[in-house]
Scaffold this motif. Structure first.
Motif, short mmCIF file in Angstrom:
data_model
loop_
_atom_site.label_atom_id
_atom_site.label_comp_id
_atom_site.label_asym_id
_atom_site.label_seq_id
_atom_site.Cartn_x
_atom_site.Cartn_y
_atom_site.Cartn_z
N UNK A 1 -31.40 -22.89 12.66
CA UNK A 1 -31.56 -21.36 13.05
C UNK A 1 -31.92 -21.31 14.41
N UNK A 2 -33.03 -21.99 14.96
CA UNK A 2 -33.57 -22.01 16.43
C UNK A 2 -32.83 -22.11 17.28
N UNK A 3 -31.95 -23.19 17.15
CA UNK A 3 -30.99 -23.96 18.29
C UNK A 3 -29.45 -23.30 18.11
N UNK A 4 -29.48 -22.33 17.07
CA UNK A 4 -27.90 -21.60 16.87
C UNK A 4 -26.97 -22.84 16.88
N UNK A 5 -27.40 -23.62 16.08
CA UNK A 5 -26.55 -24.78 15.72
C UNK A 5 -25.93 -25.08 14.34
N UNK A 6 -24.62 -25.27 14.13
CA UNK A 6 -23.98 -25.30 12.70
C UNK A 6 -24.22 -27.10 12.55
N UNK A 7 -24.91 -27.37 11.46
CA UNK A 7 -25.23 -28.80 11.07
C UNK A 7 -24.62 -29.22 10.00
N UNK A 8 -23.99 -30.25 9.59
CA UNK A 8 -23.11 -30.74 8.73
C UNK A 8 -24.00 -32.00 8.40
N UNK A 9 -24.38 -32.15 7.22
CA UNK A 9 -25.24 -33.55 6.60
C UNK A 9 -24.49 -33.76 5.41
N UNK A 10 -24.58 -35.10 4.98
CA UNK A 10 -23.88 -35.49 3.83
C UNK A 10 -24.91 -35.91 2.80
N UNK A 11 -24.61 -35.56 1.47
CA UNK A 11 -25.37 -35.71 0.19
C UNK A 11 -24.50 -35.55 -0.90
N UNK A 12 -25.07 -36.25 -2.09
CA UNK A 12 -24.61 -35.98 -3.30
C UNK A 12 -25.01 -34.57 -3.79
N UNK A 13 -24.02 -34.11 -4.27
CA UNK A 13 -24.48 -32.63 -4.72
C UNK A 13 -24.26 -32.40 -6.23
N UNK A 14 -25.21 -31.45 -6.70
CA UNK A 14 -25.17 -31.01 -8.17
C UNK A 14 -24.13 -30.24 -8.40
N UNK A 15 -23.31 -30.17 -9.57
CA UNK A 15 -22.05 -29.25 -9.39
C UNK A 15 -21.95 -28.74 -10.83
N UNK A 16 -22.76 -28.97 -11.78
CA UNK A 16 -22.73 -28.47 -13.00
C UNK A 16 -21.88 -29.60 -13.83
N UNK A 17 -21.34 -30.46 -13.21
CA UNK A 17 -20.72 -31.70 -14.04
C UNK A 17 -21.19 -32.86 -14.40
N UNK A 18 -20.86 -33.49 -15.36
CA UNK A 18 -21.55 -34.96 -15.56
C UNK A 18 -21.79 -35.80 -14.43
N UNK A 19 -20.93 -35.81 -13.46
CA UNK A 19 -21.24 -36.63 -12.18
C UNK A 19 -21.34 -35.64 -11.17
N UNK A 20 -22.31 -36.02 -10.29
CA UNK A 20 -22.35 -35.13 -9.02
C UNK A 20 -21.08 -35.21 -8.04
#
Length: 213
Positions: free
Chosen positions: A84-103
């Protein structure tokens, strides 16, 4: 923190790969590494900063279910504030909860207004299928007149993936990866071919020295 609010060229796109090292399972420590990378990128007025595959946890599929998060996870607040401060779009990697048995094996996009969206890897590597569920749709966004299509590692092994983004009008293909030396030797020429075939800039963000499983 240096802000880009008074940049003389706010509409110029600068996209960069943050090729950091991640510590296995240590999300808080990895967030601090991410924050330092964002601050460094801000000094160069970067508009879009792409981190490697599973950068927040390290490439550790066996920990994915335990460490899966939502894009709104409160631990991301320091990164959200920096974006927000630097007006920068940042893309980070992570396992995501998605309502399924596996992320999902995901990428979290932290936008310049602090809001978040996410992309789920569509083409999983064969060993990843035991730990992750695949995504079913691409994610593109527009910055400074350019359209960026997101990919995660094995996504880029399928020419249909960048092809779909090209059909959407994307002129940049940004890929977060986890590659060893052998895989790097095959993936780099492939991205070069995509750049020529689809007339798009290609960018790869790989882990610096993380080991993975």
């Amino acid at each position: 923190m240096k802000s880009r609010q008074n940049s003389p060229h706010p509409s110029v796109l600068k996209i960069a790969a943050a090729q950091v090292a991640s510590i296995r399972g240590e999300i808080d420590a990895n967030i601090r590494t991410h924050a330092a990378a964002i601050e460094a990128a801000a000094l160069h007025e970067v508009s879009v900063l792409v981190f490697p595959e599973l950068s927040l946890t390290g490439y550790e599929p066996d920990l994915a279910a335990e460490l899966a998060m939502l894009p709104t996870d409160r631990r991301l607040e320091p990164l959200r504030m920096l974006a927000l401060h630097h007006r920068m779009k940042v893309i980070v990697g992570a396992p995501l909860q998605n309502g399924e048995a596996k992320p999902a094996l995901g990428a979290i996009v932290i936008n310049t207004d602090g809001c978040t969206t996410s992309y789920r890897k569509m083409h999983l590597g064969t060993p990843e299928r035991a730990n992750f569920a695949s995504g079913d749709r691409p994610l593109a966004f527009t910055v400074a007149g350019h359209t960026v299509g997101l990919a995660i590692c094995a996504d880029s092994s399928q020419p249909s993936h960048p092809g779909a983004y090209a059909a959407l009008g994307a002129d940049i293909y940004a890929v977060g990866v986890f590659l060893n030396a052998d895989w790097y030797a095959t993936d780099v020429p492939r991205l070069m071919r995509y750049a020529a075939e689809f007339r798009m800039l290609t960018l790869m963000a790989n882990h610096a020295d993380s080991v993975g499983t």
